[in-house]
Scaffold this motif. Structure first.
Motif, PDB file in Angstrom:
ATOM      1  N   HIS A  29      34.752  53.610  42.102  1.00 23.45           N
ATOM      2  CA  HIS A  29      34.991  52.194  42.400  1.00 23.45           C
ATOM      3  C   HIS A  29      36.492  51.903  42.372  1.00 23.45           C
ATOM      4  CE1 HIS A  29      35.124  47.784  41.726  1.00 23.45           C
ATOM      5  NE2 HIS A  29      34.147  47.837  42.625  1.00 23.45           N
ATOM      6  N   TYR A  31      38.081  49.932  40.755  1.00 23.72           N
ATOM      7  CA  TYR A  31      38.619  49.603  39.423  1.00 23.72           C
ATOM      8  C   TYR A  31      38.818  50.835  38.543  1.00 23.72           C
ATOM      9  CZ  TYR A  31      37.081  44.704  40.271  1.00 23.72           C
ATOM     10  OH  TYR A  31      36.883  43.435  40.764  1.00 23.72           O
ATOM     11  N   ASP A  45      34.334  49.440  47.312  1.00 26.25           N
ATOM     12  CA  ASP A  45      33.653  48.360  46.579  1.00 26.25           C
ATOM     13  C   ASP A  45      32.168  48.708  46.435  1.00 26.25           C
ATOM     14  OD1 ASP A  45      32.609  47.885  49.129  1.00 26.25           O
ATOM     15  OD2 ASP A  45      33.160  45.771  49.184  1.00 26.25           O
ATOM     16  N   SER A  46      31.408  47.821  45.811  1.00 29.04           N
ATOM     17  CA  SER A  46      29.998  48.133  45.537  1.00 29.04           C
ATOM     18  C   SER A  46      29.219  48.387  46.819  1.00 29.04           C
ATOM     19  CB  SER A  46      29.330  46.971  44.799  1.00 29.04           C
ATOM     20  OG  SER A  46      30.108  46.551  43.732  1.00 29.04           O
ATOM     21  N   MET A  69      26.058  50.717  39.262  1.00 29.79           N
ATOM     22  CA  MET A  69      26.460  51.303  40.554  1.00 29.79           C
ATOM     23  C   MET A  69      25.864  52.702  40.696  1.00 29.79           C
ATOM     24  SD  MET A  69      30.461  50.187  40.648  1.00 29.79           S
ATOM     25  CE  MET A  69      30.945  48.468  40.683  1.00 29.79           C
ATOM     26  N   TYR A 119      22.567  39.751  42.681  1.00 28.59           N
ATOM     27  CA  TYR A 119      23.839  40.459  42.805  1.00 28.59           C
ATOM     28  C   TYR A 119      23.616  41.899  42.345  1.00 28.59           C
ATOM     29  CZ  TYR A 119      29.014  40.717  42.290  1.00 28.59           C
ATOM     30  OH  TYR A 119      30.347  41.013  42.407  1.00 28.59           O
ATOM     31  N   ASN A 121      25.267  43.697  40.602  1.00 28.18           N
ATOM     32  CA  ASN A 121      25.637  43.875  39.188  1.00 28.18           C
ATOM     33  C   ASN A 121      24.454  43.485  38.297  1.00 28.18           C
ATOM     34  OD1 ASN A 121      28.013  43.643  40.813  1.00 28.18           O
ATOM     35  ND2 ASN A 121      29.246  43.286  38.983  1.00 28.18           N
ATOM     36  N   SER A 136      29.496  41.281  46.547  1.00 28.20           N
ATOM     37  CA  SER A 136      30.454  40.223  46.871  1.00 28.20           C
ATOM     38  C   SER A 136      30.862  40.330  48.351  1.00 28.20           C
ATOM     39  CB  SER A 136      31.684  40.309  45.971  1.00 28.20           C
ATOM     40  OG  SER A 136      32.319  41.543  46.156  1.00 28.20           O
ATOM     41  N   HIS A 182      36.625  38.319  34.759  1.00 27.58           N
ATOM     42  CA  HIS A 182      37.117  37.414  35.803  1.00 27.58           C
ATOM     43  C   HIS A 182      37.211  35.967  35.318  1.00 27.58           C
ATOM     44  CE1 HIS A 182      36.519  40.872  38.475  1.00 27.58           C
ATOM     45  NE2 HIS A 182      37.398  40.269  39.265  1.00 27.58           N
ATOM     46  N   HIS A 205      38.979  37.437  43.542  1.00 24.90           N
ATOM     47  CA  HIS A 205      37.588  37.883  43.655  1.00 24.90           C
ATOM     48  C   HIS A 205      36.674  36.672  43.428  1.00 24.90           C
ATOM     49  CE1 HIS A 205      33.928  40.202  42.896  1.00 24.90           C
ATOM     50  NE2 HIS A 205      34.532  41.166  43.552  1.00 24.90           N
ATOM     51  N   GLU A 207      34.144  36.354  41.731  1.00 23.04           N
ATOM     52  CA  GLU A 207      33.643  36.212  40.353  1.00 23.04           C
ATOM     53  C   GLU A 207      34.554  35.312  39.513  1.00 23.04           C
ATOM     54  OE1 GLU A 207      33.160  40.156  38.744  1.00 23.04           O
ATOM     55  OE2 GLU A 207      31.672  40.691  40.236  1.00 23.04           O
ATOM     56  N   SER A 221      35.742  40.320  48.462  1.00 22.81           N
ATOM     57  CA  SER A 221      35.391  41.526  47.705  1.00 22.81           C
ATOM     58  C   SER A 221      36.629  42.411  47.556  1.00 22.81           C
ATOM     59  CB  SER A 221      34.307  42.306  48.450  1.00 22.81           C
ATOM     60  OG  SER A 221      34.881  42.929  49.582  1.00 22.81           O
ATOM     61  N   THR A 222      36.522  43.393  46.675  1.00 24.67           N
ATOM     62  CA  THR A 222      37.688  44.264  46.462  1.00 24.67           C
ATOM     63  C   THR A 222      38.045  45.025  47.748  1.00 24.67           C
ATOM     64  OG1 THR A 222      36.294  46.054  45.585  1.00 24.67           O
ATOM     65  CG2 THR A 222      37.243  44.521  43.988  1.00 24.67           C
TER      66      THR A 222
HETATM   67  P1  13P Z   1      33.215  44.556  44.442  1.00 21.24           P
HETATM   68  O1  13P Z   1      31.879  44.901  45.008  1.00 21.24           O
HETATM   69  O2  13P Z   1      33.921  43.450  45.162  1.00 21.24           O
HETATM   70  O3  13P Z   1      34.069  45.769  44.311  1.00 21.24           O
HETATM   71  O4  13P Z   1      32.993  43.976  42.967  1.00 21.24           O
HETATM   72  C1  13P Z   1      32.393  44.699  41.948  1.00 21.24           C
HETATM   73  C2  13P Z   1      32.682  44.145  40.635  1.00 21.24           C
HETATM   74  O5  13P Z   1      32.124  44.570  39.634  1.00 21.24           O
HETATM   75  C3  13P Z   1      33.646  43.075  40.528  1.00 21.24           C
HETATM   76  O6  13P Z   1      33.876  42.775  39.188  1.00 21.24           O
END
Ligand code: 13P
Ligand code: SF4
Length: 315
Positions: A29, A31, A45-46, A69, A119, A121, A136, A182, A205, A207, A221-222
């Motif tokens: 990811h 992050y 991203d996700s 994920m 979502y 997540n 996102s 966030h 973002h 969030e 989204s990222t």
């Molecule tokens: P993204 O899908 O935009 O990468 O976001 C995932 C996420 O956990 C944001 O905190």
């Protein structure tokens, strides 16, 4: 880099050798730390990660991200071995929506016949109770595609949900959950950095809270942050999300001045769950094929349908 894990002195080379041996793919990811991003076969991203997980012909998926994920990769790839460097890499949003609570809410409100948009997540068990999943990156499109004659329950991120309501004009019942990280960005913390860089544009973002999103020139989204930063004529860009996002951005958009959005507490906001993954743990999970993501077949199957619906709607 030296390591006590192997006899070699190059952990990166050892991971790459193990990856070959295992016929593995490394998905990471946006992050994840810089070293993990640099060794990964794909960083995204996700949504992008879910597509990559669906497409891969590797035998092993080493998923460098948080647990939901990796679980998503397993749900759509039941015959593959999916490992994660640290199984404790959770997510505050997933924790905000226990399956028992969602099941009880849906039971209590059975007559409303909610169309449940969840979502990504979230746990596999919560996905299994949903009609469709979103990220996102596609939440607006997924909500727009929802049946018009049914009320929507959107879980578990109330900030993403509020933003999607504003984008689509569609009323939704929102589950009360937030990303612990966030929501630490505040209007004041962002205005303060904007004072230092008055010409900067702000990308945030979804969030983030409404107060922070209102300051942003772009909310996305990222993955979409990459094209925004590349295409904006602005030279200074304040990026309001997890600060490891800047690892990817600095590689792909090197000519811009990328500034991490600060919170009230710190100049750089790192997700404590994402941070649990390290190169050492990545090496170990490829060596031992542990921790492995496993699921009961009944939950997996029930969670697969709303994920596949999402992937179909996102093509
Ligand atoms: P993204 O899908 O935009 O990468 O976001 C995932 C996420 O956990 C944001 O905190
Ligand atoms: Fe979850 Fe927030 Fe970490 Fe993203 S940044 S994985 S939403 S806790």
């Amino acid at each position: 880099m030296s390591t006590t894990l192997t006899s070699s002195t190059d952990l990166r080379a050892d991971i790459l050798a193990l990856k070959e041996e295992r016929k593995a793919v490394i998905l990471a990811h946006n992050y994840q730390n810089a070293e993990i991003q640099e060794i990964a076969d794909y960083v995204g991203d996700s949504l992008g990660l879910a597509f990559r997980a669906q497409e891969t012909d590797a035998e092993v998926i080493a998923f460098c991200g948080v647990h939901f994920m990796a679980e998503t990769a397993k749900i759509i790839n039941p015959t593959k071995t999916v490992v994660i460097p640290d199984a404790e890499a959770g997510c505050s949003l997933e924790m905000a929506c226990p399956k028992e609570d969602l099941a009880a809410f849906l039971r209590k409100n059975r007559e409303k016949n909610y169309y449940v948009i969840t979502y990504i997540n979230s746990s596999a068990e919560v996905k299994a109770l949903s009609d469709v999943i979103c990220t996102s990156g596609n939440a607006v499109r997924i909500v727009e595609a929802a049946p018009k004659d049914r009320p929507i329950l959107f879980a578990p991120d109330e900030n993403l949900g509020t933003w999607v309501q504003q984008q689509t004009g569609r009323e939704m019942e929102l589950w009360h959950g937030t990303c612990y990280l966030h929501v630490e960005f505040t209007r004041d913390s962002i205005l303060q950095i904007k004072d230092e860089y008055p010409d900067a544009v702000i990308v945030a973002h979804p969030e983030c809270t409404t107060a922070v999103r209102l300051l942003a020139d772009e909310v996305c989204s990222t993955e979409k942050m990459i094209s925004f930063c590349r295409n904006t004529p602005a030279q200074d860009i304040i990026v309001v999300t997890e600060s490891n996002m800047l690892n990817r951005l600095r590689r792909e958009v090197p000519d811009k001045n990328l500034i991490a959005g600060p919170t009230e507490r710190c100049a750089c906001a790192e997700c404590k769950f994402m941070k649990l993954n390290t190169m050492e743990k990545l090496y170990r999970c490829l060596r031992d094929l542990q921790p492995e993501v496993t699921l009961s077949e009944s939950v997996r199957k029930a969670a697969e349908a709303p994920i596949l619906r999402m992937l179909e709607l996102s093509k």
